[in-house]
Write a protein that holds these residues in place. Structure first.
Motif, PDB file in Angstrom:
ATOM      1  N   THR A  72       0.826  -1.201   0.000  1.00 46.49           N
ATOM      2  CA  THR A  72       0.000   0.000   0.000  1.00 46.49           C
ATOM      3  C   THR A  72       0.862   1.254   0.000  1.00 46.49           C
ATOM      4  O   THR A  72       0.489   2.280  -0.573  1.00 46.49           O
ATOM      5  N   ALA A  73       2.026   1.156   0.648  1.00 44.33           N
ATOM      6  CA  ALA A  73       2.968   2.281   0.660  1.00 44.33           C
ATOM      7  C   ALA A  73       3.749   2.373  -0.645  1.00 44.33           C
ATOM      8  O   ALA A  73       4.650   3.196  -0.773  1.00 44.33           O
ATOM      9  N   GLN A  74       3.404   1.510  -1.618  1.00 37.92           N
ATOM     10  CA  GLN A  74       4.016   1.494  -2.952  1.00 37.92           C
ATOM     11  C   GLN A  74       5.521   1.223  -2.879  1.00 37.92           C
ATOM     12  O   GLN A  74       6.332   1.850  -3.570  1.00 37.92           O
ATOM     13  N   LEU A  75       5.871   0.257  -2.034  1.00 32.58           N
ATOM     14  CA  LEU A  75       7.259  -0.167  -1.888  1.00 32.58           C
ATOM     15  C   LEU A  75       7.373  -1.624  -2.341  1.00 32.58           C
ATOM     16  O   LEU A  75       6.391  -2.371  -2.346  1.00 32.58           O
ATOM     17  N   ASP A  76       8.583  -2.018  -2.732  1.00 38.19           N
ATOM     18  CA  ASP A  76       8.821  -3.390  -3.171  1.00 38.19           C
ATOM     19  C   ASP A  76       8.991  -4.286  -1.951  1.00 38.19           C
ATOM     20  O   ASP A  76       9.905  -4.100  -1.147  1.00 38.19           O
ATOM     21  N   GLU A  77       8.095  -5.274  -1.823  1.00 39.61           N
ATOM     22  CA  GLU A  77       8.058  -6.140  -0.641  1.00 39.61           C
ATOM     23  C   GLU A  77       9.084  -7.272  -0.735  1.00 39.61           C
ATOM     24  O   GLU A  77       9.305  -7.849  -1.795  1.00 39.61           O
ATOM     25  N   GLY A  78       9.691  -7.577   0.392  1.00 37.76           N
ATOM     26  CA  GLY A  78      10.581  -8.728   0.501  1.00 37.76           C
ATOM     27  C   GLY A  78      10.570  -9.220   1.937  1.00 37.76           C
ATOM     28  O   GLY A  78      10.003  -8.590   2.825  1.00 37.76           O
ATOM     29  N   GLU A  79      11.189 -10.368   2.173  1.00 36.23           N
ATOM     30  CA  GLU A  79      11.229 -10.890   3.532  1.00 36.23           C
ATOM     31  C   GLU A  79      12.407 -11.835   3.710  1.00 36.23           C
ATOM     32  O   GLU A  79      12.935 -12.389   2.740  1.00 36.23           O
ATOM     33  N   SER A  80      12.809 -11.963   4.952  1.00 36.22           N
ATOM     34  CA  SER A  80      13.806 -12.966   5.311  1.00 36.22           C
ATOM     35  C   SER A  80      13.436 -13.534   6.671  1.00 36.22           C
ATOM     36  O   SER A  80      13.005 -12.798   7.562  1.00 36.22           O
ATOM     37  N   ARG A  81      13.562 -14.833   6.790  1.00 33.28           N
ATOM     38  CA  ARG A  81      13.186 -15.492   8.040  1.00 33.28           C
ATOM     39  C   ARG A  81      14.349 -15.441   9.024  1.00 33.28           C
ATOM     40  O   ARG A  81      15.500 -15.663   8.667  1.00 33.28           O
ATOM     41  N   VAL A  82      14.024 -15.112  10.261  1.00 36.63           N
ATOM     42  CA  VAL A  82      15.022 -15.136  11.323  1.00 36.63           C
ATOM     43  C   VAL A  82      15.011 -16.495  12.004  1.00 36.63           C
ATOM     44  O   VAL A  82      16.051 -17.112  12.208  1.00 36.63           O
ATOM     45  N   SER A  83      13.807 -16.984  12.330  1.00 36.00           N
ATOM     46  CA  SER A  83      13.715 -18.311  12.950  1.00 36.00           C
ATOM     47  C   SER A  83      12.291 -18.847  12.833  1.00 36.00           C
ATOM     48  O   SER A  83      11.330 -18.092  12.706  1.00 36.00           O
ATOM     49  N   LEU A  84      12.181 -20.159  12.869  1.00 39.03           N
ATOM     50  CA  LEU A  84      10.902 -20.861  12.894  1.00 39.03           C
ATOM     51  C   LEU A  84      11.112 -22.098  13.754  1.00 39.03           C
ATOM     52  O   LEU A  84      11.857 -22.999  13.380  1.00 39.03           O
ATOM     53  N   LYS A  85      10.464 -22.129  14.910  1.00 39.90           N
ATOM     54  CA  LYS A  85      10.707 -23.241  15.830  1.00 39.90           C
ATOM     55  C   LYS A  85       9.507 -23.462  16.727  1.00 39.90           C
ATOM     56  O   LYS A  85       8.661 -22.576  16.905  1.00 39.90           O
ATOM     57  N   THR A  86       9.432 -24.660  17.272  1.00 36.43           N
ATOM     58  CA  THR A  86       8.432 -24.990  18.284  1.00 36.43           C
ATOM     59  C   THR A  86       9.099 -24.910  19.646  1.00 36.43           C
ATOM     60  O   THR A  86      10.174 -25.468  19.859  1.00 36.43           O
TER      61      THR A  86
END
Length: 237
Positions: free
Chosen positions: A90-104
């Protein structure tokens, strides 16, 4: 009956857009309009209530119903539940992501209280950095009870919108969220992930998300750069 309400609502909106009903004009009587649409007065009244809620009609009891100028839409309104990715787009920016952690792991007391479970009950903890035009702009900690998540995260392939993931993979539609707006200390290690520039400030949204049965299903801490995002809310009396 419900379908008729929406047909009448759409017809009235079309009349407003075409100028047949103008700003400041009073509608004919409820009885006259109901007869014109061939519906009961209650059905017509229901359509009027929907338009009144949207700020397009003003009902003055004993006086009449008037067409009014709708308020402008609020960009980045906190009233509408949206994913971080959607906020970035919505802010008209290019979206990206990186995972830091995924754990139980065992649930923290704070998240357990929010989710209505016991401390140390198993939860899936997902931490992600969201980027816009290559810069980190948001850091999120998402806590989902293992009893809800099941093994859906075990493959480790999750990315994108958690709202969509809940609905498509877990069969739980997130309908509402209670959000607390905080200003984290600059020494907060999660806040520090986003302090890239001298002018950067960070807001923290502590959010409890509920499904359509009002059951808490997700607790999140969303750190958001305030030099990138501006949030607004409309207040009424």
């Amino acid at each position: 009956m419900q379908a008729k309400q929406y047909v009448i609502k759409q017809s009235l909106e079309s009349m407003m857009e075409s100028g047949k009903l103008r700003i400041g004009e009073r509608l004919p009587s409820e009885l006259q309009m109901a007869k014109e649409f061939g519906v009961s007065r209650e059905t017509f009244r229901s359509a009027v209530r929907m338009l009144e809620k949207e700020g397009k009609l003003l009902v003055k009891h004993g006086v009449g119903t008037f067409v009014i100028q709708p308020l402008p839409l609020i960009p980045s309104s906190l009233e509408k539940l949206a994913s971080i990715g959607n906020i970035i787009r919505t802010a008209q920016l290019d979206e990206g992501e990186s995972r830091v952690s995924l754990k139980t792991e065992g649930c923290s007391p704070e998240a357990a209280q929010a989710l209505g479970i016991q401390p140390n009950d198993p939860v899936v903890n997902l931490e992600r950095v969201r980027t816009a035009s290559g810069e980190p702009v948001a850091f999120s900690i998402n806590v989902i009870p293992r009893s809800i998540a099941g093994d859906a995260f075990d493959e480790g392939k999750f990315h994108g919108s958690l709202l969509d993931f809940f609905e498509k993979r877990l069969g739980r539609k997130i309908a509402t969220a209670d959000s607390e707006i905080c200003v984290p200390l600059h020494i907060d290690r999660n806040c520090q992930r986003l302090l890239l520039h001298p002018q950067t400030t960070v807001l923290l949204l502590k959010q409890v998300h509920y499904d359509d049965a009002n059951k808490p299903v997700l607790y999140s801490l969303d750190y958001l750069r305030n030099d990138v995002f501006t949030f607004r809310i409309r207040r009424t009396t």
